[in-house]
Scaffold this active site. Sequence first.
Site, PDB file in Angstrom:
ATOM      1  N   ASP A  63       0.619  -1.409  -0.389  1.00 46.99           N
ATOM      2  CA  ASP A  63      -0.309   0.081  -0.029  1.00 46.99           C
ATOM      3  C   ASP A  63       0.346   1.140   0.196  1.00 46.99           C
ATOM      4  O   ASP A  63       1.595   1.829   0.511  1.00 46.99           O
ATOM      5  CB  ASP A  63      -0.724  -0.106   1.313  1.00 46.99           C
ATOM      6  CG  ASP A  63      -1.574   1.169   1.635  1.00 46.99           C
ATOM      7  OD1 ASP A  63      -1.789   2.165   0.533  1.00 46.99           O
ATOM      8  OD2 ASP A  63      -2.607   1.041   2.485  1.00 46.99           O
TER       9      ASP A  63
ATOM     10  N   ASP B 276      -3.466   2.778  -5.675  1.00 47.73           N
ATOM     11  CA  ASP B 276      -1.882   2.545  -4.617  1.00 47.73           C
ATOM     12  C   ASP B 276      -2.121   1.236  -3.840  1.00 47.73           C
ATOM     13  O   ASP B 276      -1.388   1.528  -3.084  1.00 47.73           O
ATOM     14  CB  ASP B 276      -1.566   3.663  -3.848  1.00 47.73           C
ATOM     15  CG  ASP B 276      -3.399   3.515  -3.347  1.00 47.73           C
ATOM     16  OD1 ASP B 276      -4.556   2.686  -3.334  1.00 47.73           O
ATOM     17  OD2 ASP B 276      -3.827   4.829  -2.110  1.00 47.73           O
ATOM     18  N   GLU B 277      -2.378   0.440  -4.451  1.00 51.31           N
ATOM     19  CA  GLU B 277      -2.518  -1.041  -3.684  1.00 51.31           C
ATOM     20  C   GLU B 277      -2.098  -2.258  -4.314  1.00 51.31           C
ATOM     21  O   GLU B 277      -3.263  -2.132  -5.870  1.00 51.31           O
ATOM     22  CB  GLU B 277      -3.937  -1.372  -3.256  1.00 51.31           C
ATOM     23  CG  GLU B 277      -3.967  -0.095  -1.921  1.00 51.31           C
ATOM     24  CD  GLU B 277      -5.387  -0.898  -1.015  1.00 51.31           C
ATOM     25  OE1 GLU B 277      -5.410  -0.993   0.181  1.00 51.31           O
ATOM     26  OE2 GLU B 277      -6.818  -1.005  -2.135  1.00 51.31           O
TER      27      GLU B 277
END
Lengths: 92, 411
Positions: free
Chosen positions: B14, B109-110
Amino acid sequence: MVYKRYMQTQTINEDVSVSLVFNHHTRVVAPMKVSWRGRVYTVKKVGLHHKFREGRTLIHIFSVITDSSFLRLAFNSETLNWKLEQIIENQA
Amino acid sequence: MKFNTAPPSVLHIDINSCFATVEQQANPFLRGKPLVVAAYESANGCVLAASIEAKQFGVKTGMRVRDAKQLCPRVLVMSTDPWKYRNIHLLFRKLLGRYSPHVSPKSIDEFVVHLDQVLHIYDNDPLLVARKIKNEIEATIGDWIQVSIGIGPNRYLAKTAAGLIKPNGLEVLDTTTYEEVYRHLPLTKLTGIKDANAARLRSVGIRTVWDFYEAPLWKLKAAFHSVTSYYWYMRLRGYEIDDVEYARRSYGNSYSLPRPLETRESVSPIISKLVTKTSGRLRKAGLIAQGVHLALQYKEGGYWHQGHKCAKHLFSTQDIYEEVMRLYDGAPHAPLRHIAISVFELHKENDLQLDMFTNTLEKVHLMKAVDSIHKRWGDYVVYPARMIDTERFIPDRIAFGGVKELEEISI
């Protein structure tokens, strides 16, 4: 309420002269000096290099800082021209 | 059933405060300063990401800019620069792909990395892999970019572990640590357990994560009244239940209006631009559609939506626009806040049916010509006349949580 301003941003979008270095050991390309309106800015650090396409033209964006300013430089890979898109004077 | 004793081999990565951190990476003068990236810089703009420094003042994603400034008067407000974040996303995909052939982006973003087939290369030590990844991110992507990495036996627990320490965390949730974590983690800190599910669990006497884990399946069934209970039972014991990829079933675009619009004349250019975006993406994917959907949110709080399936195949911007406007004409007319259009019932373009009464191939050639102009010169070089003066509307945006949109990113 008073908001303290850290920065003054200017959108420029003007052609500039840029000297660039390519290091064949690290494969890193970095702008070194930027000449704009009679003033020469020496690049201290490249924060980020990113790219995108406008149609088929690849545009490289270099986000760099000098002693006191942030510059956003755009390199057009088709015309091989450079533009200074933005300058931010750091006032912190 | 006991907790899964298999070695933890799933990494959840993350990027901390992603958009804000990337802006600080680009401009080192912003580092260490409270800053937010917002949909709009105006007081009503929605905060999309707060820097770690801004979070220390209580600024959170989803707040209005006005509220962020109340909490932190010095906060800097920046608008989004989608291509910066997309480039970072692509760099992460490339970097993680060097560690495992099984990398799935979960959002901009993960990322989830499955190490089960390659763990032996790293001495069966997932922590070693996680540390290598962190070092490589710092060395090659950005020295200011920080990630929290969670390691677990399944996707859910890896994500839970990644959320335990932020920023820059590295936690393992496995058979040796789960009891300690479950005994201290508040129930609503679990992804998927917010107020409604917490109330369901409370109704059967489950108040903590440890209660949740200890509960027998029959008790979870009494709380959820569905197969969800089984999924939770397996998830919390570290068995994989979320490794499912769904096929794309629609394409769509939406826009929150900066000021409410009511008349057909004022709304149609916006709908035209949304349709132009959606239809271009549909054709780029080599697809055609047979259904359109329109959803409207009103200034006064109401919501209206309707979709319909068409007899003919849709691929041209004009045809999709006409179908959407047909829906719009049936909607209540009042000041609008948000417009969303989508096309569904997707087919491959080779399945296109010719029409007896219109020249379908002429439309195909026209759209191919328009798309090739856009590919060469960029978006919106040619566009419907009604779209004139919409330049300031519907800027390029990052789709939140849209895994399918991530597949469209390329440079």
